[in-house]
Design a protein around this motif. Structure first.
Motif, PDB file in Angstrom:
ATOM      1  N   UNK A 103      13.174  -7.901  13.000  1.00 46.22           N
ATOM      2  CA  UNK A 103      11.831  -7.975  12.434  1.00 46.22           C
ATOM      3  C   UNK A 103      10.865  -7.309  13.396  1.00 46.22           C
ATOM      4  N   UNK A 104      10.120  -6.346  12.877  1.00 42.62           N
ATOM      5  CA  UNK A 104       9.089  -5.659  13.651  1.00 42.62           C
ATOM      6  C   UNK A 104       7.749  -6.075  13.075  1.00 42.62           C
ATOM      7  N   UNK A 105       6.838  -6.488  13.922  1.00 42.51           N
ATOM      8  CA  UNK A 105       5.509  -6.901  13.484  1.00 42.51           C
ATOM      9  C   UNK A 105       4.789  -5.714  12.847  1.00 42.51           C
ATOM     10  N   UNK A 106       4.144  -5.936  11.713  1.00 41.40           N
ATOM     11  CA  UNK A 106       3.413  -4.883  11.005  1.00 41.40           C
ATOM     12  C   UNK A 106       2.314  -4.290  11.878  1.00 41.40           C
ATOM     13  N   UNK A 107       1.762  -5.079  12.797  1.00 37.61           N
ATOM     14  CA  UNK A 107       0.717  -4.570  13.702  1.00 37.61           C
ATOM     15  C   UNK A 107       1.281  -3.559  14.691  1.00 37.61           C
ATOM     16  N   UNK A 108       2.578  -3.617  14.948  1.00 38.32           N
ATOM     17  CA  UNK A 108       3.238  -2.629  15.804  1.00 38.32           C
ATOM     18  C   UNK A 108       3.724  -1.433  14.992  1.00 38.32           C
ATOM     19  N   UNK A 109       4.322  -1.690  13.836  1.00 35.28           N
ATOM     20  CA  UNK A 109       4.922  -0.627  13.033  1.00 35.28           C
ATOM     21  C   UNK A 109       3.890   0.228  12.301  1.00 35.28           C
ATOM     22  N   UNK A 162       1.410   5.692  10.874  1.00 28.24           N
ATOM     23  CA  UNK A 162       0.125   6.210  10.401  1.00 28.24           C
ATOM     24  C   UNK A 162      -0.496   5.344   9.328  1.00 28.24           C
ATOM     25  N   UNK A 163      -0.161   4.059   9.310  1.00 25.05           N
ATOM     26  CA  UNK A 163      -0.652   3.127   8.293  1.00 25.05           C
ATOM     27  C   UNK A 163      -1.443   1.993   8.921  1.00 25.05           C
ATOM     28  N   UNK A 164      -2.320   1.404   8.123  1.00 26.29           N
ATOM     29  CA  UNK A 164      -2.948   0.157   8.526  1.00 26.29           C
ATOM     30  C   UNK A 164      -1.875  -0.929   8.433  1.00 26.29           C
ATOM     31  N   UNK A 165      -1.800  -1.835   9.398  1.00 27.06           N
ATOM     32  CA  UNK A 165      -0.765  -2.876   9.345  1.00 27.06           C
ATOM     33  C   UNK A 165      -0.734  -3.669   8.048  1.00 27.06           C
ATOM     34  N   UNK A 166      -1.881  -3.846   7.418  1.00 26.93           N
ATOM     35  CA  UNK A 166      -1.916  -4.615   6.164  1.00 26.93           C
ATOM     36  C   UNK A 166      -1.169  -3.924   5.028  1.00 26.93           C
ATOM     37  N   UNK A 167      -0.937  -2.619   5.143  1.00 23.98           N
ATOM     38  CA  UNK A 167      -0.228  -1.859   4.106  1.00 23.98           C
ATOM     39  C   UNK A 167       1.296  -1.965   4.219  1.00 23.98           C
ATOM     40  N   UNK A 168       1.784  -2.320   5.387  1.00 23.93           N
ATOM     41  CA  UNK A 168       3.218  -2.267   5.663  1.00 23.93           C
ATOM     42  C   UNK A 168       4.049  -3.167   4.749  1.00 23.93           C
TER      43      UNK A 168
END
Length: 83
Positions: A11-17, A22-28
């Motif tokens: 599991x990779x945190x969306x805030x890191x990925x 090139x995305x906002x973490x909320x989009x992941x």
């Protein structure tokens, strides 16, 4: 950066990925559910035993994370992938 490695996967945190792709973490999360972001996890063998390679693809981006056995990211690469 650290990745959570367990018996069920990584599991990779969306805030890191997110920024790596090139995305906002909320989009992941939504893009992963829809299949716009795909991934692959590979266990190291031989001289790479104990390491994990995670690869993520989104649009024309490929991000690869090399982690040690406790999830610490040792190397990150981002390239423009062939479309």
């Amino acid at each position: 950066m650290k990745v959570d490695l367990s018996n069920t996967g990584a599991t990779v945190d969306a805030h890191d990925l997110g920024p790596l792709l090139g995305l906002d973490p909320s989009e992941v999360p939504a893009k992963m559910r829809s299949g716009e972001i795909t991934s692959r996890s590979e266990q190291g063998i031989d001289e790479d035993a104990g390491r994990v390679r995670l690869t993520f693809w989104y649009a024309d981006q490929r991000v690869r994370l090399i982690c040690d056995s406790d999830g610490t990211v040792l190397k990150t690469t981002r390239i423009k992938a062939a479309t």
